[in-house]
Design a protein around this motif. Structure first.
Motif, short mmCIF file in Angstrom:
data_model
loop_
_atom_site.label_atom_id
_atom_site.label_comp_id
_atom_site.label_asym_id
_atom_site.label_seq_id
_atom_site.Cartn_x
_atom_site.Cartn_y
_atom_site.Cartn_z
N ARG A 1 43.17 -20.37 -32.77
CA ARG A 1 42.49 -19.47 -31.68
C ARG A 1 42.70 -18.17 -32.13
O ARG A 1 41.86 -17.12 -32.11
CB ARG A 1 42.87 -19.91 -30.43
CG ARG A 1 42.08 -19.26 -29.47
CD ARG A 1 42.29 -19.40 -27.90
NE ARG A 1 41.59 -20.82 -27.72
CZ ARG A 1 41.86 -21.50 -26.74
NH1 ARG A 1 42.64 -21.35 -26.03
NH2 ARG A 1 41.14 -22.54 -26.62
N THR A 2 44.07 -17.93 -32.65
CA THR A 2 44.48 -16.32 -32.82
C THR A 2 43.80 -15.82 -34.07
O THR A 2 43.39 -14.86 -34.09
CB THR A 2 46.13 -16.34 -32.88
OG1 THR A 2 46.55 -16.82 -31.80
CG2 THR A 2 46.32 -15.06 -33.11
N THR B 1 40.12 -15.05 -33.19
CA THR B 1 40.14 -14.12 -32.47
C THR B 1 40.37 -12.59 -33.35
O THR B 1 39.44 -11.93 -33.24
CB THR B 1 41.10 -13.95 -31.31
OG1 THR B 1 41.08 -14.98 -30.58
CG2 THR B 1 41.16 -12.75 -30.81
N VAL C 1 37.02 -12.50 -35.43
CA VAL C 1 35.96 -11.50 -34.68
C VAL C 1 36.12 -10.32 -34.58
O VAL C 1 35.41 -9.33 -34.57
CB VAL C 1 35.77 -12.57 -33.26
CG1 VAL C 1 34.62 -11.71 -32.38
CG2 VAL C 1 35.26 -13.97 -33.78
N SER C 2 37.33 -10.02 -33.90
CA SER C 2 37.84 -8.58 -33.93
C SER C 2 37.51 -7.80 -35.20
O SER C 2 36.82 -6.52 -34.93
CB SER C 2 39.03 -8.34 -33.27
OG SER C 2 39.41 -9.10 -32.25
#
Length: 51
Positions: free
Chosen positions: A5-6, A9, A12-13
């Motif tokens: 998940r990290t 994230t 995507v960032s």
């Protein structure tokens, strides 16, 4: 699961930041093309932005 998940994230960032940088560069080039193009005055063509 938490590390995935990290990682997602962060990916995507990074993609969002890349898109923002790309559109900013395109916007600057578009403004320069409009302000320094054929219909620009001589003063505009000699301005700091058009050099």
């Amino acid at each position: 699961m938490n590390s995935r998940r990290t990682l997602a994230t962060l990916a995507v960032s990074a993609l969002c930041v890349g898109i923002l940088v790309l559109f900013t560069d395109i916007e600057v080039q578009l403004v320069r093309w409009v302000n320094c193009g054929a219909i620009a005055t001589e003063a505009e063509k000699n301005s700091e932005m058009c050099r």
